[in-house]
Structure formats: structure tokens, C-alpha cells
Design a protein around this motif. Structure first.
Motif, PDB file in Angstrom:
ATOM      1  N   GLU A 250      30.268  50.193  42.718  1.00 13.80           N
ATOM      2  CA  GLU A 250      30.712  51.446  41.886  1.00 13.80           C
ATOM      3  C   GLU A 250      32.223  51.888  42.109  1.00 13.80           C
ATOM      4  O   GLU A 250      32.809  52.085  40.966  1.00 13.80           O
ATOM      5  N   LEU A 251      32.725  51.390  42.867  1.00 15.36           N
ATOM      6  CA  LEU A 251      34.002  51.723  43.356  1.00 15.36           C
ATOM      7  C   LEU A 251      34.841  50.799  42.469  1.00 15.36           C
ATOM      8  O   LEU A 251      35.950  51.345  41.777  1.00 15.36           O
ATOM      9  N   ALA A 252      34.569  49.421  42.148  1.00 17.95           N
ATOM     10  CA  ALA A 252      35.385  48.787  41.257  1.00 17.95           C
ATOM     11  C   ALA A 252      35.460  49.257  39.915  1.00 17.95           C
ATOM     12  O   ALA A 252      36.391  48.931  39.196  1.00 17.95           O
ATOM     13  N   GLU A 253      34.250  49.708  39.585  1.00 13.12           N
ATOM     14  CA  GLU A 253      33.982  50.219  38.255  1.00 13.12           C
ATOM     15  C   GLU A 253      34.949  51.486  37.790  1.00 13.12           C
ATOM     16  O   GLU A 253      35.190  51.742  36.803  1.00 13.12           O
ATOM     17  N   ARG A 254      35.121  52.141  38.821  1.00 13.66           N
ATOM     18  CA  ARG A 254      35.740  53.418  38.679  1.00 13.66           C
ATOM     19  C   ARG A 254      37.256  53.329  38.723  1.00 13.66           C
ATOM     20  O   ARG A 254      37.991  53.869  38.188  1.00 13.66           O
ATOM     21  N   HIS A 255      37.610  51.994  39.186  1.00 19.47           N
ATOM     22  CA  HIS A 255      39.214  51.896  39.407  1.00 19.47           C
ATOM     23  C   HIS A 255      39.406  50.376  38.729  1.00 19.47           C
ATOM     24  O   HIS A 255      39.615  49.565  39.617  1.00 19.47           O
ATOM     25  N   PRO A 256      39.150  50.182  37.504  1.00 24.88           N
ATOM     26  CA  PRO A 256      39.015  48.948  37.045  1.00 24.88           C
ATOM     27  C   PRO A 256      40.572  48.244  37.009  1.00 24.88           C
ATOM     28  O   PRO A 256      40.534  46.838  36.998  1.00 24.88           O
TER      29      PRO A 256
END
Length: 653
Positions: A195-201
Motif C-alpha cells: 500500500e505504501l508504494a502505491e501511495r508514493h509511486p
């Protein structure tokens, strides 16, 4: 260690790693109205540091501060001193020439606790104590209760402070992930970072950690997809490429995927060693949804079959090869691609395909030759022709059965490229077992049951523009983005045409994009411009034209008389074809099955549907109508007549 909690709980506690909160003696504090909370948020985010009055003023009044701003600010400060305690308030919150300074101890503020744990964790990692380092970094991350100061971000100054805190948290998260990966805990990292990587692509270090975690968890297809998504986003949003380090890591993972395990490599005597898929396309672009569907469908095992359908030039083969490389870890017994047509577009006989598969994989499947026979057969000149005709189909059926049986206990991905019809494909599908098959075809192959059909449409305009930029250079397309968009549109957004146009422009560096766009927009010369070396778009369209029956070609030529790039209805098609609507509908449906006609609207009734000829198909059909004498008396769209020509039966051997 200085991180230990005090023996007695502190009276005051504040939190900024989430919504702004405060408590005294374990009971919540009322922090006052919005403007007072904005002042407190800035002071806490810069605890133990003097905060200029101008910064506090900007936080409270981002637009135009009132003339009484300084006096109002003093009121808020006075109220906060009371909140902090009458006895120590003035010492806690003091004023100097540098601004206001709020003194807070480490146990009293989650931000200070977070910083101390992060420093200790990094020091432990630098000293080689990975397990304590991971534990300390995790404790620091557990202090976060959501986006910092999430309830006060309407103030730009507070939002800037919150962004600075969040960036620090992301850095610690990346430290923790890399430490856990060194400890071998890839599975936990992959789930935590999703989820974190999707929020900060755009956070490259975070994407790299997620790639490594997925790869080490045995999820190579997803690891490579992370890079591809990140690369496309950078190109689209910033006109940049991933860093050399991340690109090198991607290529390393991709190379590992291409290298088959020893057991999957054919014997030296039966075929070439190494990868049995063509090289992946270095500048593969788009197709995120289609790739996700393929990975989900084929990666789950269980003898799945997927069919990629679309007109010539839509990029079906490139997509299949890219998916095959992404799925390397799911098929340890190898990935094989075999083409079902010859170079001129004719269907290859089944025995020839079986022989190639046998040579590539070192497995049974080739139809026996005359020298292999133990009795009289076609190789025997004395044997009558009728016997030869009777024996060869039986040999072919036996070879196909051997091929299917050889797949029973193997986890292999078979890519059948450019299938002309269902007959050959049906003979090559495994009867059971974990192997999977990926078929590409211009038609729908409606005769195949229990398969997942995935349409491969033209690229989205942004994707086509991205592909063109990757070939000719983003600097060149960025300098005249409007002309680049015209080129992509004139190519019908088809990957093959865009790639040919890009290759031509890469060679003709002197040619302005606007001039080339004008050439492609000219219907009379567009196909002549789409040539790069021995690759021509016209040749691919010729192959699709030959697949049609005479009646299908006549129907397509008559539809091509309609205005270019204009959607048309069933009544308009019937008028162009010169047939009743009932028969015209049959013709449209048959042409849609071949990919020559598209229906961009959703599920509607036949009379409400809209149809279109893809631009390059439209131009090609017009050209062929001029070059080929089409007999007027032929019947168009008769119900009993298929538009697509059936595949030829294999010749006896």
C-alpha cells in the motif's frame, strides 16, 4: 539506553505523527480553536527550535494576514502557555529575537521518540547488528498513526511541515525494509510495502525495495511489473527514465527470468539451449490491465488457456512475449513460443509445428518420417498413394497425442503465436496438468471452449505518445508534443505502426515531426510512410486481407467507401453493402470476428451499436479495392457464407 521510558509517566504528551493530539496526566487536552492548533502544530513539528514569527503568521493566515495578526498571535501563545501549565508555561514556551521556542522532552512528543529510535536503528545497522536494527526501526514506524497533522493540512505552511515529516518516515520505512531483506524476511516486507508504494509511486528507493521483496518472495512477475509501472509513470509525469541502478536491477531480474532451469533446457542434440522465448521488447509500453489479467489467469496453474485477440499490428505477440518473461518463475519447466504461420502468412501444417516443438523441448511430438517406420508406408515407393493418404493423418494424430501426454507432468508455458484457426491450436492444448497455453490470434477462435479471451485494443493516446518518445527521444517529442500526438493518431494508435514511425524518425533525424505528421495524415500516402527497413505495416495488413474470403474482401472494400475515421450504424453499413440489414449484420459480425471491424460502444442492441474501421485497415481496404478487380455480382453477407476463410487442413506427410 536513552530510549528507555521514565519510571513515572510524564504529565504532558503530544502527538503529531497523525492527527494533532495532546494529553495531561492521561486525560485528553482541549487544544483550542483552529488557529491556535495551527500555531501549536508548527511549534511541535519544530520542537526545541526557535520558530520565526513570520512562519507562524503564514501558518495561521496563508492569504493576507490582518493588521492585528501579531497581537492575535500573542493571544494564542499566551493561551498555549496556560495549557502547558501555569508554573512552567513561560519556560516551556519562550520568545527571543529568533522567534518562539517550545521545549519538549523526548517522552513527551512522539516525533522526538521517533527520531531517537530511528537514529538508534541506523546506528545498529551500521554496526552490523541487523536484528536489533530492524526491531528499533519497526518501533519507530509503529509510532505513526496516519498522515502527520492530517487534520490541519489546509494551511500550506503546516502541510509543508507535514510533508517534511512524512518524507522522514518514508526514509525510515525504506531503512527497515532493506534491513529486513538482509535478514531474509522478504515476505513480510512485500506485504508491508504494497500500500505504501502505491501511495508514493515516484519514490524510487521504495519501489526498489518492493521489487526486491517480491523477487525474493518468488513473485518475479509482480516484481518486474513494479518497475514497468514506475517507468511509465516517470515518463508520463516527468519525462524521465528510472535511475541506472534501478534499471540495472530490473535487467538483472529479467535476465534471471529468461534463464530456464537446467531441467527445462533441451538436450544439445534436439534444439538450441537457453531461452525458448524471443527477447523481450526493451521499450514495451502500456498494457497494464491486460498484463494483470494474463498473470492472474496463467500464473495460477491448472492448465489454463488464454487467447489474445486483436487486429494485425495491435501488439499481441509483444504482449505475449512480455507476459512470458514476467511469468518465468511460475513455469520452471520452460516457456516456448512457436509460430503457427509462415512468413507470408500461410497456416503451417500441424506435423511441421509438432516437429518444431519436439526439437525445441526434446520431447515427443514429431510425426514419424519414412525412415522411422518399421513397415511399408509413404516412404515406400511401392506403397499405393491411397495408403499414404490414410497413414499420414494417423501418424499426425499419434504425434499430437504424444505431445499432449508429454505435458502432463510439466509446468510449461506454451505460446502459440498468430493462430489462423482453432484446429491446430486444439491439437496442441494439454489435456490436463499444470502447463498453460497463451494463444495470439487476429480472430476470436470462437470454437475453443473454456478459454480466457483478452482483447488487445489500440494503445491509449498517452501510451502511444510514450512509446513514440521512447523510440525517437522524449526531448524530441516534448519539443513538439502536438505533432507527436498527430503521428500517434495517424498510426491508429497501433503499436506496430507507432514503432515503425518512430524507427523511421529515429533514422531521419532531420525530418520535423510536424512534416512527418502531415505525410501520415494524407490518406493517399500514409501506408507508404509506414516502412522501416524490411518491416512494413502494409505487409501485415495484406496478410489479414488474404485471410478473408472473396465475399469478405468485397464487403470490407464497400465499407471502406464510408468516410474515414467516422463511426457508422447498421443501417449505414447495410446501405454501403447493398444488402438488407439482417444480412448486413451477419457480415459485420463476421468482420468483427476477424478484427477488421471494431465496435467501440458497450453492450447495446444491434441497431444501437456503432461500428468503425480502424484507420489503417480502412486505408488498406480502399487501396486494395482500387488495385483488385472486385466482381459486382458477388453476394455480400449471405447468411450461409463465412467472411473469414477457413484454415487449410494439414497436408499429408
Amino acid at each position: 539506553m536513552p530510549l528507555a521510558q521514565p519510571a513515572t509517566p510524564t504529565r504532558l504528551r503530544f502527538a503529531v505523527l497523525g492527527p494533532l493530539t495532546g494529553e495531561a496526566g492521561g486525560r485528553p487536552l482541549a487544544l483550542g480553536p483552529l488557529k491556535q492548533r495551527l500555531v501549536l502544530a508548527v511549534l511541535l513539528s519544530r520542537a526545541n527550535t526557535a520558530v520565526p514569527v513570520d512562519l507562524l503568521t503564514d501558518a495561521v493566515w496563508p492569504e493576507e494576514p490582518p493588521r492585528t495578526a501579531r497581537k492575535n498571535l500573542q493571544v494564542y501563545i499566551c493561551t498555549l502557555r496556560t495549557l502547558l501549565g501555569r508554573e512552567e508555561g513561560p519556560d516551556r514556551l519562550s520568545h527571543s529575537a529568533a522567534g518562539y521556542l517550545l521545549r519538549v522532552a523526548e517522552p513527551e512528543l512522539d516525533l522526538l521518540r521517533f527520531r531517537a529510535l530511528a537514529r538508534a536503528g541506523r546506528a545498529a545497522a551500521d554496526g552490523g547488528a541487523l536484528a536489533p536494527a530492524a526491531r528499533l526501526l519497526r518501533q519507530a514506524l509503529d509510532l505513526w498513526q496516519g498522515p502527520p497533522l492530517a487534520d490541519l493540512r489546509r494551511s500550506p505552511a503546516v502541510a509543508a511541515e507535514a510533508d517534511r515529516l512524512e518524507a522522514r518516515c518514508l526514509g525510515v520505512h525504506e531503512d527497515w525494509a532493506e534491513t529486513e531483506l538482509e535478514l531474509g524476511n522478504a515476505g513480510a516486507v512485500a506485504e508491508d510495502l504494497a500500500e505504501l508504494a502505491e501511495r508514493h509511486p515516484l519514490r524510487e528507493r521504495l519501489q526498489a525495495a518492493r521489487m526486491n521483496a517480491l523477487h525474493l518472495s518468488g513473485r518475479q512477475a509482480e516484481a518486474l511489473a513494479v518497475y514497468d509501472t514506475h517507468r511509465q509513470l516517470l515518463a508520463r509525469e516527468l519525462g524521465l527514465e528510472p535511475s541506472p541502478a534501478l534499471t540495472a536491477r530490473y535487467r538483472e531480474l529479467l535476465a534471471r527470468g529468461r534463464s530456464l532451469p537446467t531441467a527445462a533446457r533441451p538436450d544439445r542434440g534436439t534444439g538450441p539451449g537457453g531461452s525458448l522465448l524471443p527477447a523481450d521488447t526493451a521499450d514495451f509500453t502500456g498494457r497494464t490491465d491486460e498484463l494483470r489479467q494474463l498473470v492472474d489467469e496463467l500464473g495460477s496453474g491448472g492448465g489454463r488457456v488464454a487467447v489474445l485477440t486483436g487486429p494485425a499490428g495491435s501488439g499481441k505477440t509483444a504482449l505475449a512475449v512480455h507476459a512470458g518473461h514476467l511469468l518465468a518463475d511460475r513455469f520452471p519447466d520452460g516457456r516456448v513460443l512457436v509460430r503457427l504461420r509462415t512468413e507470408d502468412g500461410a497456416a503451417r501444417p500441424l506435423p511441421e509445428v509438432l516437429a518444431e516443438l519436439a526439437a525445441l523441448t526434446g520431447r515427443p511430438g514429431a510425426a514419424p518420417t519414412g525412415a522411422d517406420r518399421t513397415g511399408p508406408g509413404p516412404a515406400d515407393p511401392a506403397q499405393p498413394d491411397t495408403a499414404r493418404a490414410d497413414t499420414a493423418p494417423a501418424d499426425t494424430a499419434r504425434a499430437a497425442a504424444l505431445w499432449r501426454a508429454s505435458l502432463a507432468g510439466r509446468r510449461l508455458l506454451l505460446v502459440l503465436d498468430d493462430a489462423p484457426g482453432e484446429a491446430v491450436v486444439r491439437e496442441l492444448l494439454p489435456g490436463f496438468g499444470p502447463s498453460a497455453v497463451l494463444v495470439t490470434s487476429r480472430g476470436q477462435l470462437a470454437g475453443l471452449a473454456s478459454v480466457r479471451r483478452i482483447a488487445v485494443p489500440p494503445l491509449a493516446p498517452a501510451e502511444a505518445l510514450d512509446l513514440l518518445g521512447r523510440i525517437v527521444g522524449t526531448g524530441r517529442t516534448g519539443a513538439d508534443r502536438a505533432a507527436a500526438a498527430r503521428i500517434a493518431a495517424a498510426c491508429g494508435l497501433l503499436p506496430l505502426a507507432v514503432r515503425v514511425a518512430g524507427t523511421r524518425l529515429a533514422v531521419l533525424r532531420h525530418l520535423p515531426l510536424a512534416e512527418y505528421a502531415a505525410r501520415l495524415e494524407d490518406p493517399a500516402g500514409a501506408l507508404d510512410e509506414l516502412v522501416a527497413g524490411d518491416v512494413t505495416v502494409r505487409a501485415r495488413l495484406d496478410s489479414g486481407w488474404r485471410d478473408l474470403t472473396d465475399q469478405g474482401r468485397l464487403a470490407l472494400a464497400r465499407l471502406a467507401a464510408l468516410p474515414l475515421a467516422l463511426l457508422f450504424t447498421l443501417p449505414e453499413a447495410a446501405a454501403a453493402l447493398g444488402r438488407p440489414e439482417r444480412l448486413a449484420l451477419r457480415t459485420l459480425e463476421a468482420l468483427t470476428d476477424t478484427g477488421a471491424v471494431t465496435s467501440p460502444t458497450g453492450e447495446v442492441t444491434a441497431h444501437a451499436a456503432l461500428y468503425a474501421l480502424p484507420r489503417l485497415t480502412h486505408l488498406h481496404a480502399r487501396e486494395r479495392a482500387v488495385r483488385t478487380a472486385v466482381g459486382a455480382p458477388q453476394t455480400v453477407g449471405a447468411p450461409q457464407t463465412a467472411v473469414a476463410a477457413p484454415a487449410r487442413s494439414p497436408e499429408p506427410v
